[in-house]
Every structure is written in C-alpha cells, then in structure tokens.
Motif scaffolding. Structure first.
Motif, PDB file in Angstrom:
ATOM      1  N   GLY A  58       3.735  -5.502  -1.730  1.00 13.28           N
ATOM      2  CA  GLY A  58       3.491  -6.540  -0.715  1.00 13.28           C
ATOM      3  C   GLY A  58       2.818  -7.767  -1.291  1.00 13.28           C
ATOM      4  N   THR A  59       1.761  -8.176  -0.613  1.00 11.91           N
ATOM      5  CA  THR A  59       1.030  -9.366  -1.033  1.00 11.91           C
ATOM      6  C   THR A  59       0.451  -9.204  -2.437  1.00 11.91           C
ATOM      7  N   ALA A  60      -0.036  -8.019  -2.763  1.00 15.23           N
ATOM      8  CA  ALA A  60      -0.610  -7.784  -4.094  1.00 15.23           C
ATOM      9  C   ALA A  60       0.469  -7.960  -5.167  1.00 15.23           C
ATOM     10  N   ILE A 103      -2.629  -3.602  -8.899  1.00 11.70           N
ATOM     11  CA  ILE A 103      -3.383  -4.468  -7.975  1.00 11.70           C
ATOM     12  C   ILE A 103      -3.304  -3.886  -6.565  1.00 11.70           C
ATOM     13  N   SER A 104      -4.448  -3.703  -5.944  1.00 10.44           N
ATOM     14  CA  SER A 104      -4.456  -3.165  -4.579  1.00 10.44           C
ATOM     15  C   SER A 104      -5.739  -3.544  -3.857  1.00 10.44           C
ATOM     16  N   GLN A 105      -5.601  -4.148  -2.693  1.00 10.03           N
ATOM     17  CA  GLN A 105      -6.774  -4.473  -1.883  1.00 10.03           C
ATOM     18  C   GLN A 105      -7.485  -3.191  -1.474  1.00 10.03           C
ATOM     19  N   SER A 106      -6.735  -2.281  -0.881  1.00  9.89           N
ATOM     20  CA  SER A 106      -7.349  -1.075  -0.293  1.00  9.89           C
ATOM     21  C   SER A 106      -7.729  -0.050  -1.342  1.00  9.89           C
ATOM     22  N   GLY A 107      -6.967  -0.023  -2.434  1.00  6.12           N
ATOM     23  CA  GLY A 107      -7.184   1.022  -3.437  1.00  6.12           C
ATOM     24  C   GLY A 107      -6.614   2.363  -3.010  1.00  6.12           C
ATOM     25  N   THR A 109      -3.159   2.553  -1.630  1.00 13.51           N
ATOM     26  CA  THR A 109      -1.711   2.465  -1.425  1.00 13.51           C
ATOM     27  C   THR A 109      -0.986   3.518  -2.266  1.00 13.51           C
ATOM     28  N   ALA A 156      -2.735  -8.527   7.883  1.00 11.61           N
ATOM     29  CA  ALA A 156      -2.156  -9.518   6.968  1.00 11.61           C
ATOM     30  C   ALA A 156      -3.216  -9.940   5.959  1.00 11.61           C
ATOM     31  N   GLN A 164      -7.412 -11.635  -5.542  1.00 12.53           N
ATOM     32  CA  GLN A 164      -6.554 -10.950  -6.531  1.00 12.53           C
ATOM     33  C   GLN A 164      -6.053 -11.955  -7.563  1.00 12.53           C
ATOM     34  N   LEU A 241       6.518 -13.682   3.735  1.00 11.53           N
ATOM     35  CA  LEU A 241       6.016 -12.356   4.144  1.00 11.53           C
ATOM     36  C   LEU A 241       5.011 -12.487   5.290  1.00 11.53           C
ATOM     37  N   LYS A 242       4.104 -13.460   5.182  1.00 11.28           N
ATOM     38  CA  LYS A 242       3.110 -13.673   6.246  1.00 11.28           C
ATOM     39  C   LYS A 242       3.809 -13.943   7.576  1.00 11.28           C
ATOM     40  N   GLU A 245       5.522 -10.722   8.973  1.00 10.49           N
ATOM     41  CA  GLU A 245       4.532  -9.764   9.470  1.00 10.49           C
ATOM     42  C   GLU A 245       3.957 -10.189  10.803  1.00 10.49           C
ATOM     43  N   VAL A 366      -1.324   1.651   3.389  1.00  8.55           N
ATOM     44  CA  VAL A 366      -0.115   2.453   3.506  1.00  8.55           C
ATOM     45  C   VAL A 366      -0.251   3.650   2.565  1.00  8.55           C
TER      46      VAL A 366
HETATM   47  O1  M6R Z   1      -4.008  -2.415  -0.146  1.00  9.49           O
HETATM   48  P1  M6R Z   1      -2.874  -2.988  -0.972  1.00  9.49           P
HETATM   49  O2  M6R Z   1      -3.234  -4.294  -1.588  1.00  9.49           O
HETATM   50  O3  M6R Z   1      -2.392  -2.012  -2.017  1.00  9.49           O
HETATM   51  O4  M6R Z   1      -1.710  -3.227   0.045  1.00  9.49           O
HETATM   52  C1  M6R Z   1      -0.429  -3.638  -0.393  1.00  9.49           C
HETATM   53  C2  M6R Z   1       0.418  -4.110   0.777  1.00  9.49           C
HETATM   54  O5  M6R Z   1       0.619  -3.065   1.682  1.00  9.49           O
HETATM   55  C3  M6R Z   1      -0.206  -5.289   1.514  1.00  9.49           C
HETATM   56  O6  M6R Z   1      -0.474  -6.367   0.657  1.00  9.49           O
HETATM   57  C4  M6R Z   1       0.703  -5.779   2.649  1.00  9.49           C
HETATM   58  O7  M6R Z   1       1.871  -6.337   2.127  1.00  9.49           O
HETATM   59  C5  M6R Z   1      -0.067  -6.773   3.536  1.00  9.49           C
HETATM   60  N1  M6R Z   1      -0.016  -6.371   4.905  1.00  9.49           N
HETATM   61  C6  M6R Z   1       0.458  -8.178   3.418  1.00  9.49           C
HETATM   62  O8  M6R Z   1      -0.187  -9.060   4.263  1.00  9.49           O
END
Ligand code: M6R
Length: 369
Positions: A58-60, A103-107, A109, A156, A164, A241-242, A245, A366
């Motif tokens: 996704g965004t990452a 790369i992952s926001q949540s860590g 995925t 989002a 990132q 993508l934004k 979503e 996810v």
């Molecule tokens: O937590 P993550 O960075 O691993 O998540 C990856 C994608 O699921 C996430 O960036 C998704 O595409 C967002 N909802 C985009 O806004």
C-alpha cells in the motif's frame, strides 16, 4: 482526542510537520553528519551490501518506490522495490550481501512479515522501518529504524507515509555516508535541506484552502487521473490510492511517459487530471517532458490540476488549477507534493458524505495474507 479537528485524518495531516521533525530529531548533527548508530548494522556489513530490496504494501510500498530513486542515486547500489505480497512467490534471489528493507507503519502487516521471514531464511539482512514500537516486524528484523509519527488512527495513512519517506532518505544518505562516495557535497547539501523539510510541509499546509474548494467542486466526478514522473510517479500512485480508499472513486496513477502507450485514451472532456511536476531545476529534461504531457491532455479536454514548484512559470499557461509547493531538491519533493493530494482526497470524500477515518471494507492493519 481529535484536537479540535473533525476527523483523525485531518488531525494527522496537520501533525505532519512535527512528525517529520521528530523523525529527523537526533539523527543529523549540526555539521550535516548522520548518526544512525541505533540501527546497529555495522559499517562493515553496510559496506558489503551489493543489493537493496524494499518490500512493503500500500502506502508504505509507495514510500519504498521513492526510496529506490534515492538509494540508487546517492549510493549507486542497485535497489528494487517490490510489493510484499508478490515478493515471496517469485523465488527472489537474495544472499548475505542483500539488504532487505521492510517498511510498515503498523509493524503487523502479514504480507510484509512473510516477505521478511523469507528474506532472512535466504540469509539476507533485514532492516525494518516501522512506526510501532515493539511490533512483530521490527522484532523479527535484524535492525530497525523507527519513524516517530506517533499513533496513526485514521485508516488512510498520511503522517506515517511522510515519516517513512524521511526514514528512507536517512537510510539512503547513511549508506552513502558509510560507504563514502563521489556525491559528498551533494549529500551534505541534501542532509541540510532534509533537516528543514518539517517547515516546508508546514508552509504547504498553510496554503490548502483552494485545494479544498477544488475538491468539493469535483465531488460528482466518476474518475480522477494522476500523472507523475521520476519520484512524482509514486506520488501520483499514492494520490490515486488515497482517493480510492476515501472517496470510493475510480482513481488511477500513471507514469506520465506511459500516457501515449495507452492511458491517453482515457482522456475526455472535463476529466480531472492531477499532474505532479518535477522541479524545473535539477533534471530539467523531465520537467520539459511533463509540460508537453500537460499540453497533450489539455488539448484533449482534460481539466488539469497542476502541482508545481514556486517559480515554475512554464506550466502556468496549461494549468486549469495550479497548486504551488515550495522548492526542494528533486528527490525530496514527494514530502511536499504528497500533502495537497491527501487534503484533496480527504475533502472530496467528505463532500461525498463518506466516513473518512473508517472507509468501507478496510482495516488499519491487515494481519491476514
Ligand atoms: O501498516 P503498514 O504500513 O504495513 O500498512 C500497509 C498498508 O496496508 C497501508 O499503507 C494501506 O495501504 C493504507 N490504508 C493506505 O492509506
């Protein structure tokens, strides 16, 4: 908890200058030298790296696409960026000298986690870029560089994306620094510019009212297209993508050079096309090419929404709407060019009556493959 904003997304967009500054904090010293000892991969190992592979979703993933341009330019190490969900299934070639960046926001995925496990099994070193302390991806990696965006609540991703990018630039510049290379002066200049990017993001945020107004006026459209070149191409993908979503619209991003290979057939009267224009300084050939692209689509009836640097006068005659962003070094432009696209998507979604923080069918992390 939303600090006076209607949505978490708006709060998080507004927090971006601080998120960027916090992610830089303590990592660049007064003389433009990077200190990333926290990464704890020895200089010796980093000097031996002969390939970088970035995996994300996704965004990452879009941040990773931008990182590829920066890493290859500043370090001359070959770099590929791949969707984590594809990576493992194509039997990628990796070894001890491959640096994999997850790369992952949540860590959390699952696709990214499975990709990094696969990479480690092949003997590659894995560096995580992550926003969530102690989450699974950094725990399972050899090293981690945390982004300091603070908790991101809206589904989002906004501030996590910008941080990132900052982390990717830091890694790219650090690799260049550790390995020593002929771009020494350019790298020192870019480090100084990077250190000031929080303020430039703040500047952009102060000029977003016309973008909101424009977005409200497009609420009844079915399609919005996004074009970019070079690092503007992933920015275009991220803008699309934004919008998908949040606004549930048909939105597609293209590399501007691909227009004539197919997508130009989509251009019809009054279809909005957002164009991210590369800096006229630096790689000016790219700039000239995109100006011709804007002319081509406009001649076919497109409504052009042009995102261009201050002082770039060449694009003005072909822009139905012109959004100005501050001047930045070519590779850093995504930090400022992405912001109007976030504001645009958020406002358009609101105008369509959508739930901005919790879009339908989506989850913040996810954790299934
Ligand atoms: O937590 P993550 O960075 O691993 O998540 C990856 C994608 O699921 C996430 O960036 C998704 O595409 C967002 N909802 C985009 O806004």
């Amino acid at each position: 908890e939303k600090d006076g904003h209607d949505y978490f997304m708006l709060k998080e967009i507004a927090e971006q200058p601080k998120a960027v500054a916090d992610t830089l904090l303590g990592r660049i010293d007064g003389s433009g030298v990077l200190s990333l000892d926290e990464v704890r991969i020895s200089g010796e190992v980093l000097r031996e790296v002969d390939k970088v592979v970035i995996v994300a979703c996704g965004t990452a993933y879009h941040a990773g696409m931008i990182a590829k341009y920066a890493i290859e330019h500043w370090t001359r190490i070959p770099c590929e960026t791949e969707l984590a969900s594809e990576f493992r299934y194509r039997d990628p070639i990796l070894d001890r000298r491959t640096l994999v960046i997850a790369i992952s926001q949540s860590g959390e995925t699952m696709d990214t986690l499975m990709a990094l496990r696969h990479a480690r099994e092949q003997g590659a070193k894995v560096l995580a870029i992550c926003n969530t302390n102690g989450s699974t991806i950094p725990r399972e990696s050899d090293a981690v560089l945390y982004t300091h965006a603070g908790p991101e609540v809206a589904v989002a991703s906004t501030k996590a994306f910008l941080t990132q990018l900052v982390a990717c630039y830091l890694v790219a510049l650090y690799l260049a620094q550790v390995r020593g290379n002929k771009w020494g002066d350019e790298i020192r200049d870019v480090v100084c510019e990077l250190a000031a990017m929080g303020e430039k993001v703040q500047e952009v945020l102060g000029t977003m009212e016309p973008v909101r107004e424009l977005a409200r006026g497009l609420a009844d459209k079915n399609t919005v297209l996004f074009l970019g070149r070079h690092v503007g191409y992933p920015v275009a993908l991220e803008g699309a993508l934004k919008l998908k979503e949040l606004a549930y619209m048909h939105a597609e991003g293209f590399a501007a050079g691909e227009l004539k290979h197919g997508p130009i057939a989509l251009i019809e009267d009054d279809v909005p096309v957002v164009v991210v224009v590369p800096s006229p300084r630096g790689r000016s050939v790219l700039h000239d090419k995109i100006v011709s692209n804007i002319q081509e689509i406009r001649a076919r009836g497109a409504r052009t929404i042009v995102i261009a640097e201050e002082g770039d006068e060449a694009v003005a005659p072909y822009a139905d709407h012109l959004v100005r962003i501050p001047r930045t070094p070519v590779l850093l432009q995504p930090l400022v060019a992405s912001v109007p696209l976030q504001v645009f998507a958020c406002e358009l979604a609101t105008a369509r009556g959508n739930e901005v923080d919790q879009p339908r069918n989506l989850a913040k992390s996810v954790t299934v493959e």
